[in-house]
Design a protein around this motif. Structure first.
Motif, PDB file in Angstrom:
ATOM      1  N   PHE A  96     -14.663  12.585 -11.573  1.00  0.00           N
ATOM      2  CA  PHE A  96     -14.112  11.237 -11.487  1.00  0.00           C
ATOM      3  C   PHE A  96     -14.160  10.714 -10.073  1.00  0.00           C
ATOM      4  CE2 PHE A  96     -10.918   7.983 -11.155  1.00  0.00           C
ATOM      5  CZ  PHE A  96     -11.174   7.236 -12.284  1.00  0.00           C
ATOM      6  N   ILE A 130       2.287   7.379  -6.652  1.00  0.00           N
ATOM      7  CA  ILE A 130       1.536   8.566  -7.070  1.00  0.00           C
ATOM      8  C   ILE A 130       2.502   9.702  -7.365  1.00  0.00           C
ATOM      9  CG2 ILE A 130      -0.110  10.331  -6.327  1.00  0.00           C
ATOM     10  CD1 ILE A 130      -1.455   8.198  -4.652  1.00  0.00           C
ATOM     11  N   LEU A 164      -2.476  -3.411  -8.251  1.00  0.00           N
ATOM     12  CA  LEU A 164      -2.268  -2.639  -7.015  1.00  0.00           C
ATOM     13  C   LEU A 164      -3.544  -1.911  -6.614  1.00  0.00           C
ATOM     14  CD1 LEU A 164       1.247  -0.980  -7.455  1.00  0.00           C
ATOM     15  CD2 LEU A 164       0.591  -2.824  -5.920  1.00  0.00           C
ATOM     16  N   LEU A 165      -4.206  -1.290  -7.596  1.00  0.00           N
ATOM     17  CA  LEU A 165      -5.372  -0.462  -7.272  1.00  0.00           C
ATOM     18  C   LEU A 165      -6.611  -1.304  -7.027  1.00  0.00           C
ATOM     19  CD1 LEU A 165      -4.899   2.501  -9.751  1.00  0.00           C
ATOM     20  CD2 LEU A 165      -4.298   2.345  -7.343  1.00  0.00           C
ATOM     21  N   VAL A 217     -15.576   3.150 -13.901  1.00  0.00           N
ATOM     22  CA  VAL A 217     -14.892   1.878 -14.088  1.00  0.00           C
ATOM     23  C   VAL A 217     -15.909   0.806 -14.483  1.00  0.00           C
ATOM     24  CG1 VAL A 217     -13.558   0.074 -12.960  1.00  0.00           C
ATOM     25  CG2 VAL A 217     -12.987   2.461 -12.574  1.00  0.00           C
ATOM     26  N   THR A 241       3.735   9.626 -10.813  1.00  0.00           N
ATOM     27  CA  THR A 241       2.706   9.979 -11.785  1.00  0.00           C
ATOM     28  C   THR A 241       2.466  11.479 -11.808  1.00  0.00           C
ATOM     29  OG1 THR A 241       1.673   7.970 -11.016  1.00  0.00           O
ATOM     30  CG2 THR A 241       0.428   9.281 -12.580  1.00  0.00           C
ATOM     31  N   THR A 267       2.264   1.785  -3.318  1.00  0.00           N
ATOM     32  CA  THR A 267       1.230   2.292  -4.216  1.00  0.00           C
ATOM     33  C   THR A 267       1.088   3.799  -4.054  1.00  0.00           C
ATOM     34  OG1 THR A 267       0.082   0.221  -3.816  1.00  0.00           O
ATOM     35  CG2 THR A 267      -1.132   1.930  -4.994  1.00  0.00           C
ATOM     36  N   ARG A 308      -6.518  -3.808  -4.947  1.00  0.00           N
ATOM     37  CA  ARG A 308      -6.431  -4.303  -3.574  1.00  0.00           C
ATOM     38  C   ARG A 308      -7.272  -3.435  -2.648  1.00  0.00           C
ATOM     39  NH1 ARG A 308      -2.123  -3.022  -1.359  1.00  0.00           N
ATOM     40  NH2 ARG A 308      -1.825  -4.675   0.137  1.00  0.00           N
ATOM     41  N   LEU A 343      -8.220  -2.569 -14.915  1.00  0.00           N
ATOM     42  CA  LEU A 343      -8.943  -2.580 -13.647  1.00  0.00           C
ATOM     43  C   LEU A 343     -10.396  -2.984 -13.865  1.00  0.00           C
ATOM     44  CD1 LEU A 343      -8.790  -1.974 -10.615  1.00  0.00           C
ATOM     45  CD2 LEU A 343      -9.395   0.386 -11.115  1.00  0.00           C
ATOM     46  N   GLN A 353     -16.279   7.478  -9.947  1.00  0.00           N
ATOM     47  CA  GLN A 353     -15.318   6.507 -10.465  1.00  0.00           C
ATOM     48  C   GLN A 353     -15.877   5.097 -10.480  1.00  0.00           C
ATOM     49  OE1 GLN A 353     -11.942   5.239  -7.975  1.00  0.00           O
ATOM     50  NE2 GLN A 353     -12.188   7.202  -7.011  1.00  0.00           N
ATOM     51  N   GLN A 382     -12.238  -6.258 -12.301  1.00  0.00           N
ATOM     52  CA  GLN A 382     -13.447  -6.191 -11.487  1.00  0.00           C
ATOM     53  C   GLN A 382     -14.572  -7.041 -12.043  1.00  0.00           C
ATOM     54  OE1 GLN A 382     -14.290  -2.047 -10.949  1.00  0.00           O
ATOM     55  NE2 GLN A 382     -12.734  -1.867  -9.352  1.00  0.00           N
ATOM     56  N   ILE A 427      -6.630   7.413  -3.997  1.00  0.00           N
ATOM     57  CA  ILE A 427      -5.421   6.914  -4.651  1.00  0.00           C
ATOM     58  C   ILE A 427      -5.700   6.662  -6.129  1.00  0.00           C
ATOM     59  CG2 ILE A 427      -3.753   5.017  -4.714  1.00  0.00           C
ATOM     60  CD1 ILE A 427      -4.126   4.763  -1.686  1.00  0.00           C
ATOM     61  N   ARG A 428      -6.860   6.062  -6.399  1.00  0.00           N
ATOM     62  CA  ARG A 428      -7.216   5.819  -7.805  1.00  0.00           C
ATOM     63  C   ARG A 428      -7.350   7.133  -8.564  1.00  0.00           C
ATOM     64  NH1 ARG A 428     -11.960   1.309  -7.725  1.00  0.00           N
ATOM     65  NH2 ARG A 428     -10.676  -0.454  -7.136  1.00  0.00           N
ATOM     66  N   THR A 462       0.832  -1.202   0.000  1.00  0.00           N
ATOM     67  CA  THR A 462       0.000   0.000   0.000  1.00  0.00           C
ATOM     68  C   THR A 462       0.868   1.253   0.000  1.00  0.00           C
ATOM     69  OG1 THR A 462      -1.681  -1.191   1.231  1.00  0.00           O
ATOM     70  CG2 THR A 462      -1.845   1.209   1.222  1.00  0.00           C
ATOM     71  N   TYR A 515      -4.038   8.498  -9.612  1.00  0.00           N
ATOM     72  CA  TYR A 515      -3.428   7.809 -10.749  1.00  0.00           C
ATOM     73  C   TYR A 515      -4.163   8.087 -12.055  1.00  0.00           C
ATOM     74  CZ  TYR A 515       0.013   5.005  -8.276  1.00  0.00           C
ATOM     75  OH  TYR A 515       1.102   4.602  -7.570  1.00  0.00           O
ATOM     76  N   PRO A 520      -1.732   4.835 -16.942  1.00  0.00           N
ATOM     77  CA  PRO A 520      -3.037   5.030 -16.306  1.00  0.00           C
ATOM     78  C   PRO A 520      -4.195   4.693 -17.234  1.00  0.00           C
ATOM     79  CG  PRO A 520      -1.693   7.027 -16.125  1.00  0.00           C
ATOM     80  CD  PRO A 520      -0.962   6.096 -17.015  1.00  0.00           C
ATOM     81  N   VAL A 563      -6.821   1.673 -16.283  1.00  0.00           N
ATOM     82  CA  VAL A 563      -8.276   1.727 -16.056  1.00  0.00           C
ATOM     83  C   VAL A 563      -8.951   0.554 -16.754  1.00  0.00           C
ATOM     84  CG1 VAL A 563     -10.391   2.995 -16.514  1.00  0.00           C
ATOM     85  CG2 VAL A 563      -8.368   4.218 -15.872  1.00  0.00           C
ATOM     86  N   MET A 605      -7.554  -1.145   0.352  1.00  0.00           N
ATOM     87  CA  MET A 605      -6.636  -0.343   1.159  1.00  0.00           C
ATOM     88  C   MET A 605      -7.331   0.952   1.549  1.00  0.00           C
ATOM     89  SD  MET A 605      -4.006   0.710  -1.853  1.00  0.00           S
ATOM     90  CE  MET A 605      -4.613   0.875  -3.497  1.00  0.00           C
ATOM     91  N   PRO A 606      -6.858   1.565   2.637  1.00  0.00           N
ATOM     92  CA  PRO A 606      -7.503   2.805   3.062  1.00  0.00           C
ATOM     93  C   PRO A 606      -7.297   3.902   2.016  1.00  0.00           C
ATOM     94  CG  PRO A 606      -5.534   2.355   4.380  1.00  0.00           C
ATOM     95  CD  PRO A 606      -5.782   1.139   3.554  1.00  0.00           C
TER      96      PRO A 606
END
Lengths: 236, 299
Positions: free
Chosen positions: A218, A22, B102-103, A226, A25, A18, B105, B184, A222, B188, B113-114, A15, B117, B177, B181, B107-108
């Motif tokens: 987004f 950022i 990674l994304l 997605v 990026t 990860t 998973r 990802l 999101q 999913q 975070i997504r 984590t 990115y 990125p 997406v 996680m808090p």
């Protein structure tokens, strides 16, 4: 240390990595933002200054007053919005037609549409210009908007998504006497908002100013974004 | 059930649906005919003519193709394009998948975070090109960062050995990125039960990845492979803004070669002939990939 604890520490490490990623990026964007508040010489100063000594807020009004910024801003927004609207409308219409109807040469049309993805725009720049001129669209907004108002990727996205909507939905509306275009507006469109959202974001992206609103949209949508891509399933 | 009347309502349901479907597709089809197919056919026709935009086109048979074939710049440019395409897309295939894993998973702060990115996807290409041009400047950020670990100052975009790798790096950075997406979304759509079943059968995370995730993700993987190669093949703006194809043509990708031939040298026919070669190349490449895709059992 037990195996379980080891796993959870490993998870935390991943984590952290990860989050650290950022930085890679966003670094260029951060640097652009910080440079926008620097003096000219500070930008290239050594050792590197990540933050300006004293934020030069005046850079912004200076840039905005140079040239007809208001006009450019208006032009970009108008063109981007119109291109987006065109794509939302025409790609969902075509996607619906290709997904839920049978007519002669349907598969051939679909393949022909997909084949245009292989075409770099520059390749057909001259003939495209001739078409634009033939339609009387040179030197006006139409020339910037119309050639980009439909894109094969959008049609593909919408078709894949609409394909997964249940047929019974459409048949029920038809039995109740809903007209064909009524079905499109009242049944199909309201049921494919995630795909429409994804398409809107992807077509709007070449408008510089769209960045911040896009980020906000987004963040909130999101899941839908997605999902829009997921459900339009790259499965055939 | 339907009242028999003249016109639309008088047609049988089947005929009406046939027409309705066709009419829904028609606007998009007309648009693509006007702005994609017609220009394509025009470009094909033009590839047999000599045309400089001023005087009327003159038929010249295969002369343009011969000229392109004998032009050493075209060959150079073809190989630059090939290097760029594979240099960008192969790392993208793996890194984008890694990012998606990674994304995916728990996680808090995952939504934030997504966001961090993915929102650069919405950045304008021109802005990206300009920012990187600034950063690659001899006095720019890239040199400063590398200087701190003892690497000497390099004029990245003006050195033959480094200009193309510099552009490839931007392509990868921008593509991760976007294809992340898509991966990802693919991840999913794999039902959780599959992984649970694999775990119950005693599969570790790695085995579960190889035997469950990868096969189920195959359609997405192949889509990403095709799209990343095609989009790398179409790169044009970065060479235009950052290097103008230089130094010594080391970043003159095929679309830039075509643009230059057409608009700097006004040799429209030759540009059209080169376009046809590029299109044929893209077509062949996609066909090969689709063939592999079918052999991989994915349709």
């Amino acid at each position: 240390m037990s195996r379980k604890a080891l796993m959870s520490w490993g998870g935390r490490l991943v984590t952290l990595l990860t989050i650290a990623g950022i930085g890679l990026t966003l670094l260029p964007y951060f640097w652009m933002l910080s440079s926008s508040l620097k003096t000219g010489s500070e930008v290239f100063e050594l050792p590197i200054r990540w933050l300006p000594r004293e934020p030069q807020w005046s850079n912004y009004p200076d840039a905005l007053s140079r040239g007809a910024f208001g006009v450019y801003f208006f032009n970009s927004t108008l063109v981007a919005l119109a291109v987006m609207a065109g794509n939302l409308l025409f790609c969902s219409l075509a996607g619906y037609g290709l997904a839920k109807f049978r007519f002669p040469y349907r598969e051939l049309s679909f393949r022909a549409i997909l084949s245009t993805l292989m075409l770099p725009l520059e390749i057909v720049l001259v003939p495209t210009f001739l078409v634009v001129r033939g339609l009387g669209l040179v030197n006006n907004y139409g020339g910037l908007i119309v050639p980009l108002a439909v894109d094969a990727f959008g049609i593909f996205l919408m078709r894949q998504y609409i394909k997964d909507l249940p047929d019974s939905l459409i048949e029920a509306a038809r039995l109740d006497g809903c007209s064909e275009h009524g079905i499109f507006w009242r049944i199909i469109l309201p049921n494919c908002t995630p795909a429409l959202g994804a398409l809107a974001l992807l077509t709007f992206r070449d408008a510089v100013i769209a960045m911040i609103p896009t980020a906000i949209i987004f963040l909130f949508f999101q899941r839908a974004f997605v999902r829009g891509i997921a459900l339009s399933g790259l499965k055939e | 059930m339907f009242r028999q009347k003249a016109g639309w309502r008088g047609l049988s349901l089947q005929t009406r649906l046939c027409w309705a479907g066709f009419l829904f597709v028609l606007p998009a089809l007309l648009h693509l005919i006007a702005f994609k197919f017609y220009p394509m056919v025009e470009a094909f026709r033009l590839s047999f003519y000599t045309y400089d935009l001023m005087s009327p086109p003159v038929f010249h048979g295969l002369e343009n193709y011969r000229a392109v074939w004998n032009n050493p710049l075209f060959h150079q440019s073809f190989w630059v394009s090939v290097k760029y395409m594979f240099g960008v897309s192969i790392p993208e295939w793996f890194l984008a998948l890694a990012l998606a894993l990674l994304l995916n998973r728990r996680m808090p702060g995952r939504p934030l975070i997504r966001l961090a990115y993915f929102f650069p996807i919405a950045m304008s290409q021109i802005v990206v090109a300009l920012v990187w041009k600034f950063m690659y400047n001899p006095l720019g950020v890239v040199n400063t960062v590398l200087g701190s670990v003892g690497v000497g100052r390099i004029n990245w975009l003006a050195t033959e050995e480094t200009a193309l790798p510099a552009l490839i790096l931007i392509g990868i950075w921008r593509g991760i990125p976007l294809f992340g997406v898509i991966y990802l979304a693919g991840l999913q759509s794999i039902p959780k039960e599959y992984h649970e079943a694999a775990t119950i059968d005693g599969a570790g995370p790695w085995q579960s990845f190889i035997h469950v995730t990868i096969p189920l993700l195959m359609p997405t993987i192949l889509f990403v492979m095709v799209m990343s190669l095609l989009s790398a093949m179409k790169v044009f703006l970065n060479p235009l803004v950052m290097t103008e194809g230089g130094p010594n043509g080391t970043t003159r990708v095929l679309p830039y070669f075509i643009y230059e031939t057409a608009f700097a040298y006004h040799r429209m026919g030759e540009a059209a002939a080169a376009s046809m070669v590029l299109f044929a190349f893209a077509f062949a490449l996609t066909l090969i990939q689709l063939r592999l895709l079918r052999r991989g059992g994915v349709e």
